[in-house]
Design a protein around this motif. Structure first.
Motif, mmCIF file in Angstrom:
data_model
loop_
_atom_site.group_PDB
_atom_site.id
_atom_site.type_symbol
_atom_site.label_atom_id
_atom_site.label_comp_id
_atom_site.label_asym_id
_atom_site.label_seq_id
_atom_site.Cartn_x
_atom_site.Cartn_y
_atom_site.Cartn_z
ATOM 1 N N GLU A 118 2.075 -1.086 -3.308
ATOM 2 C CA GLU A 118 1.864 -0.350 -4.506
ATOM 3 C C GLU A 118 0.532 -0.767 -5.182
ATOM 4 O OE1 GLU A 118 3.594 0.197 -9.048
ATOM 5 O OE2 GLU A 118 5.216 -0.057 -6.879
ATOM 6 N N ARG A 121 -2.937 0.012 -2.885
ATOM 7 C CA ARG A 121 -3.069 1.589 -3.239
ATOM 8 C C ARG A 121 -3.811 1.973 -4.159
ATOM 9 N NH1 ARG A 121 -0.292 5.633 -5.303
ATOM 10 N NH2 ARG A 121 1.234 4.092 -5.521
ATOM 11 N N LYS A 124 -7.470 0.804 -4.983
ATOM 12 C CA LYS A 124 -7.949 1.410 -3.736
ATOM 13 C C LYS A 124 -8.532 2.689 -4.493
ATOM 14 C CE LYS A 124 -7.028 2.404 0.733
ATOM 15 N NZ LYS A 124 -6.506 2.310 1.732
#
Length: 401
Positions: A118, A121, A124
């Motif tokens: 998580e 992500r 990013k």
């Protein structure tokens, strides 16, 4: 992806964009003290500095049309701040190396894979969105330069003292094209070495508090399981040891927060100034000029969005750190200490209760990141800056009508 891999990959990219080796392990990333790398590093930053100096001269004493004069002021202020931000990180290289090492190790044994996925992500998404906005703004400046060349003027993105507005010699054309490439590379250095580096550390630090919160909650689950097996003394002893370990990790996080402030505090503070001050100037440029083309308006809007998007990323993640740190007190209090069985010695129960009380008192003073050691970096501050920027813009705009 684990923090070790994330930060090592980021440090490799920082090395390749010329800002040096920030990794704490020797021999993992190439030596930045080699003669060839020093030539590359010094040459790169001398180029950045020389271009910024020419931008400052253009803003102060250059003779340019209104639109290029406004661009020269915008670039001179922004790139001066960018240079200060870059050098603030480079000058704290030893501190940053220590920060990276400490940030990786604290709570490392208790990080869950789902939480790491998580975190990666979110990191990013934030970085990709920011890179897109920055280079979208840069592309608009390039397109506007190409449009000017198409209508019979000269190509220009970065407005520098040389060449002057009317000069169209071969050297002038080469200079304008060269400064465009320098701008693109400078944005890459800024993104990788400063903004994304600081952002990655803030996000990782935020998830350390989430990990620690989960650790205290798991203490409660393990304590209850041991009680159900009929081993109350072992359950109480394990709870005590686990609580002490959690308190030590919490103290380590508090200490790391001061290192983050020393390493990246200047960046966060300057971003507040840059986003607010530059936005007022750019908004006035849009509203007070009647000759701006669609591409020119887009380049200004992209610039404003990039400034406030980065500020939002910094302040919201810093605010998340404060919020996640504030949740620790409940997790500590409900770790199960009050359920210690009567068979457990009363003195040990009192000591455990006192330990919980001290830990709760410490966690109820949550970490608050600050700029200039005064202005809190939170969600409320972001809204305050946006409203304040608009208020100043509206006031100046009204006076010019």
């Amino acid at each position: 992806m684990r923090n070790y891999l994330i930060l090592k990959t980021l440090c490799k990219k920082i090395y390749w964009v010329g800002s040096g080796n920030f990794w704490y392990e020797e021999g993992v990333i190439r030596d930045d003290n080699s003669i060839f790398y020093k030539i590359f590093n010094h040459g790169l930053f001398l180029t950045y500095g020389f271009m910024t100096l020419l931008e400052i001269l253009a803003a102060l004493i250059g003779d340019f049309p209104e639109d290029e004069k406004s661009d020269s002021i915008t670039f001179a202020v922004s790139h001066t701040i960018v240079m200060i931000k870059i050098f603030s990180v480079i000058s704290n290289k030893k501190l940053v190396k220590k920060l990276i090492r400490d940030l990786i190790k604290v709570c490392e044994l208790y990080e869950e894979d789902s939480l790491m996925v998580e975190k990666y992500r979110i990191m990013k998404i934030n970085i990709v969105a920011y890179v897109f906005i920055v280079y979208g703004s840069t592309a608009c400046f390039v397109f506007e330069g190409l449009r000017k060349m198409h209508v019979g003027s000269h190509f220009v993105t970065v407005v520098t003292y040389y060449p002057s507005y009317g000069e169209d010699s071969l050297l002038a054309v080469i200079t304008r094209i060269t400064t465009t490439f320098v701008l693109i590379i400078m944005m890459l250095t800024m993104i990788v070495s400063v903004d994304c580096f600081a952002l990655a550390n803030l996000i990782i630090f935020k998830y350390k508090f989430i990990t620690l919160k989960g650790y205290f909650e798991k203490l409660k689950e393990d304590f209850d399981k041991l009680l159900e097996t009929g081993n109350p003394r072992k359950a109480a002893e394990q709870l005590t040891q686990g609580l002490i370990a959690g308190i030590i990790m919490h103290k380590e996080l508090i200490r790391i927060s001061t290192e983050i402030d020393k390493a990246f505090g200047t960046i966060l503070a300057l971003q507040l100034f840059q986003s607010s001050g530059s936005a007022v100037s750019l908004l006035l440029q849009i509203t007070l000029s009647d000759q701006l083309t669609l591409v020119a308006r887009m380049k200004i809007l992209f610039f404003i969005i990039a400034l406030f998007f980065l500020l939002g990323l910094f302040l919201c993640n810093a605010g998340d750190i404060t919020y996640q740190a504030s949740l620790l007190s409940d997790s500590i209090f409900y770790c199960g200490w009050h359920s210690c069985p009567s068979q457990y010695p009363s003195k040990a129960r009192r000591n455990l209760g006192l330990l919980v009380l001290q830990a709760c008192a410490q966690s109820q003073r949550p970490i608050v990141m600050k700029a200039f050691k005064m202005l809190e970096l939170t969600y409320a501050t972001f809204l305050l800056v946006v409203r304040g920027t608009y208020s100043v813009f509206a006031l100046i705009y009204a006076q010019n009508q």
